[in-house]
Design a protein around this motif. Structure first.
Motif, mmCIF file in Angstrom:
data_model
loop_
_atom_site.group_PDB
_atom_site.id
_atom_site.type_symbol
_atom_site.label_atom_id
_atom_site.label_comp_id
_atom_site.label_asym_id
_atom_site.label_seq_id
_atom_site.Cartn_x
_atom_site.Cartn_y
_atom_site.Cartn_z
ATOM 1 N N CYS A 36 -12.946 33.861 42.255
ATOM 2 C CA CYS A 36 -13.168 32.503 41.750
ATOM 3 C C CYS A 36 -11.928 31.947 41.067
ATOM 4 O O CYS A 36 -11.762 30.725 40.957
ATOM 5 C CB CYS A 36 -14.301 32.499 40.722
ATOM 6 S SG CYS A 36 -15.638 33.680 41.047
ATOM 7 N N HIS A 40 -11.159 28.324 39.567
ATOM 8 C CA HIS A 40 -11.949 28.142 38.342
ATOM 9 C C HIS A 40 -11.336 28.867 37.154
ATOM 10 O O HIS A 40 -10.841 29.983 37.300
ATOM 11 C CB HIS A 40 -13.363 28.707 38.521
ATOM 12 C CG HIS A 40 -14.225 27.945 39.483
ATOM 13 N ND1 HIS A 40 -14.756 26.711 39.203
ATOM 14 C CD2 HIS A 40 -14.672 28.258 40.723
ATOM 15 C CE1 HIS A 40 -15.497 26.289 40.229
ATOM 16 N NE2 HIS A 40 -15.453 27.216 41.171
ATOM 17 N N ILE A 57 -21.234 28.392 32.025
ATOM 18 C CA ILE A 57 -21.902 27.957 33.263
ATOM 19 C C ILE A 57 -23.335 28.479 33.348
ATOM 20 O O ILE A 57 -24.198 27.813 33.909
ATOM 21 C CB ILE A 57 -21.089 28.378 34.529
ATOM 22 C CG1 ILE A 57 -21.659 27.736 35.792
ATOM 23 C CG2 ILE A 57 -21.009 29.889 34.680
ATOM 24 C CD1 ILE A 57 -21.576 26.235 35.835
ATOM 25 N N PHE A 89 -26.651 31.555 44.894
ATOM 26 C CA PHE A 89 -25.397 30.950 45.356
ATOM 27 C C PHE A 89 -24.368 32.016 45.701
ATOM 28 O O PHE A 89 -23.713 31.963 46.749
ATOM 29 C CB PHE A 89 -24.841 30.001 44.283
ATOM 30 C CG PHE A 89 -23.367 29.759 44.409
ATOM 31 C CD1 PHE A 89 -22.854 29.045 45.484
ATOM 32 C CD2 PHE A 89 -22.480 30.268 43.469
ATOM 33 C CE1 PHE A 89 -21.484 28.846 45.618
ATOM 34 C CE2 PHE A 89 -21.117 30.079 43.592
ATOM 35 C CZ PHE A 89 -20.611 29.379 44.668
ATOM 36 N N PHE A 104 -14.922 30.700 49.527
ATOM 37 C CA PHE A 104 -15.757 31.761 48.961
ATOM 38 C C PHE A 104 -16.924 32.020 49.901
ATOM 39 O O PHE A 104 -17.744 31.143 50.138
ATOM 40 C CB PHE A 104 -16.259 31.402 47.561
ATOM 41 C CG PHE A 104 -17.242 32.400 47.026
ATOM 42 C CD1 PHE A 104 -16.886 33.734 46.868
ATOM 43 C CD2 PHE A 104 -18.537 32.025 46.710
ATOM 44 C CE1 PHE A 104 -17.802 34.674 46.403
ATOM 45 C CE2 PHE A 104 -19.460 32.943 46.241
ATOM 46 C CZ PHE A 104 -19.085 34.271 46.086
ATOM 47 N N LEU A 116 -20.836 39.967 37.956
ATOM 48 C CA LEU A 116 -20.095 38.705 37.836
ATOM 49 C C LEU A 116 -20.850 37.726 36.939
ATOM 50 O O LEU A 116 -20.251 37.057 36.086
ATOM 51 C CB LEU A 116 -19.852 38.095 39.226
ATOM 52 C CG LEU A 116 -19.140 36.737 39.261
ATOM 53 C CD1 LEU A 116 -17.832 36.758 38.493
ATOM 54 C CD2 LEU A 116 -18.883 36.310 40.707
HETATM 55 C C1 HEC Z 1 -11.228 27.443 46.876
HETATM 56 C C2 HEC Z 1 -11.698 27.015 45.597
HETATM 57 C C3 HEC Z 1 -12.936 27.627 44.987
HETATM 58 C C4 HEC Z 1 -13.284 28.947 44.905
HETATM 59 C C5 HEC Z 1 -12.526 30.155 45.424
HETATM 60 C C6 HEC Z 1 -14.522 28.991 44.159
HETATM 61 N N1 HEC Z 1 -14.919 27.732 43.820
HETATM 62 FE FE1 HEC Z 1 -16.563 27.195 42.753
HETATM 63 N N2 HEC Z 1 -16.111 25.239 42.976
HETATM 64 C C7 HEC Z 1 -14.960 24.746 43.553
HETATM 65 C C8 HEC Z 1 -14.964 23.301 43.493
HETATM 66 C C9 HEC Z 1 -13.887 22.371 44.021
HETATM 67 C C10 HEC Z 1 -16.181 22.944 42.857
HETATM 68 C C11 HEC Z 1 -16.674 21.522 42.573
HETATM 69 C C12 HEC Z 1 -17.390 21.001 43.799
HETATM 70 C C13 HEC Z 1 -17.619 19.520 43.679
HETATM 71 O O1 HEC Z 1 -16.647 18.758 43.615
HETATM 72 O O2 HEC Z 1 -18.789 19.113 43.648
HETATM 73 C C14 HEC Z 1 -16.865 24.190 42.529
HETATM 74 C C15 HEC Z 1 -18.084 24.254 41.874
HETATM 75 C C16 HEC Z 1 -18.650 25.417 41.401
HETATM 76 C C17 HEC Z 1 -19.846 25.497 40.599
HETATM 77 C C18 HEC Z 1 -20.673 24.325 40.097
HETATM 78 C C19 HEC Z 1 -20.128 23.924 38.710
HETATM 79 C C20 HEC Z 1 -20.885 22.808 38.042
HETATM 80 O O3 HEC Z 1 -20.315 22.244 37.099
HETATM 81 O O4 HEC Z 1 -22.040 22.527 38.428
HETATM 82 C C21 HEC Z 1 -20.070 26.804 40.340
HETATM 83 C C22 HEC Z 1 -21.208 27.398 39.543
HETATM 84 C C23 HEC Z 1 -19.023 27.546 40.992
HETATM 85 N N3 HEC Z 1 -18.176 26.680 41.639
HETATM 86 C C24 HEC Z 1 -18.900 28.905 40.926
HETATM 87 C C25 HEC Z 1 -17.934 29.641 41.606
HETATM 88 C C26 HEC Z 1 -17.815 31.067 41.529
HETATM 89 C C27 HEC Z 1 -18.678 31.952 40.643
HETATM 90 C C28 HEC Z 1 -16.805 31.431 42.359
HETATM 91 C C29 HEC Z 1 -16.313 32.827 42.667
HETATM 92 C C30 HEC Z 1 -17.287 33.786 43.118
HETATM 93 C C31 HEC Z 1 -16.267 30.212 42.945
HETATM 94 N N4 HEC Z 1 -16.977 29.164 42.461
HETATM 95 C C32 HEC Z 1 -15.208 30.148 43.841
HETATM 96 C C33 HEC Z 1 -13.949 25.499 44.120
HETATM 97 C C34 HEC Z 1 -13.968 26.867 44.288
#
Ligand code: HEC
Length: 125
Positions: A36, A40, A57, A89, A104, A116
């Motif tokens: 992540c 993040h 979160i 998720f 992811f 995690l």
């Molecule tokens: C390549 C980039 C990328 C990776 C790797 C990634 N994310 Fe994300 N994630 C994002 C983006 C961009 C958003 C926002 C999506 C949107 O604009 O609505 C997001 C949104 C989220 C949200 C929602 C947050 C909210 O405020 O509601 C969660 C929970 C989340 N990610 C968890 C994870 C976790 C846990 C991992 C690792 C296992 C992960 N993400 C890996 C890019 C990534």
């Protein structure tokens, strides 16, 4: 992990804890956060990341950070990121939230997901 924290973890993840033996460890979860970290931060002050920060979160309302311009289907949805939601998720990001976290592909093992989530609850550990 101290005994009290262990019972908290078991209380929070009863199904996972009983099906996989040892309670999830935030320390171990930190290693899975590597998946992540490219997008993040766990630091609420860090606004330079591609994705919204994940500080607090667990229990946070979806798409609720005022400073982040959410782009996905998440916008306008009314739910909280409970441990169960996060687990679903993390297991299957493409079916639960298509397009939200590009690159992811999911964590197949329940104990890895539980670790995690434990880390996300206590990122300082
Ligand atoms: C390549 C980039 C990328 C990776 C790797 C990634 N994310 Fe994300 N994630 C994002 C983006 C961009 C958003 C926002 C999506 C949107 O604009 O609505 C997001 C949104 C989220 C949200 C929602 C947050 C909210 O405020 O509601 C969660 C929970 C989340 N990610 C968890 C994870 C976790 C846990 C991992 C690792 C296992 C992960 N993400 C890996 C890019 C990534």
């Amino acid at each position: 992990m101290p005994a009290t924290m262990m019972s908290i973890a078991i209380a929070l993840f009863p199904a996972v804890a009983s099906s996989t033996g040892p309670a999830p460890s935030a320390q171990e979860g930190k290693q899975h956060f590597i998946r992540c970290a490219a997008c993040h931060s766990t630091n609420a002050a860090d606004r330079s990341a591609t994705g919204p920060h994940l500080n607090g979160i667990v229990g946070r309302a979806a798409a609720s950070l005022p400073h982040f311009a959410y782009a996905s289907e998440l916008r306008g949805q009314d739910f909280k990121w409970s441990p169960a939601r996060l687990d679903a998720f993390l297991e299957s990001p493409r079916t639960t939230h298509p397009g939200m976290c590009p690159t992811f592909n999911g964590l197949a093992k329940a104990e890895h997901r539980a670790a995690l989530i434990a880390y996300l609850q206590q990122p300082a550990d």
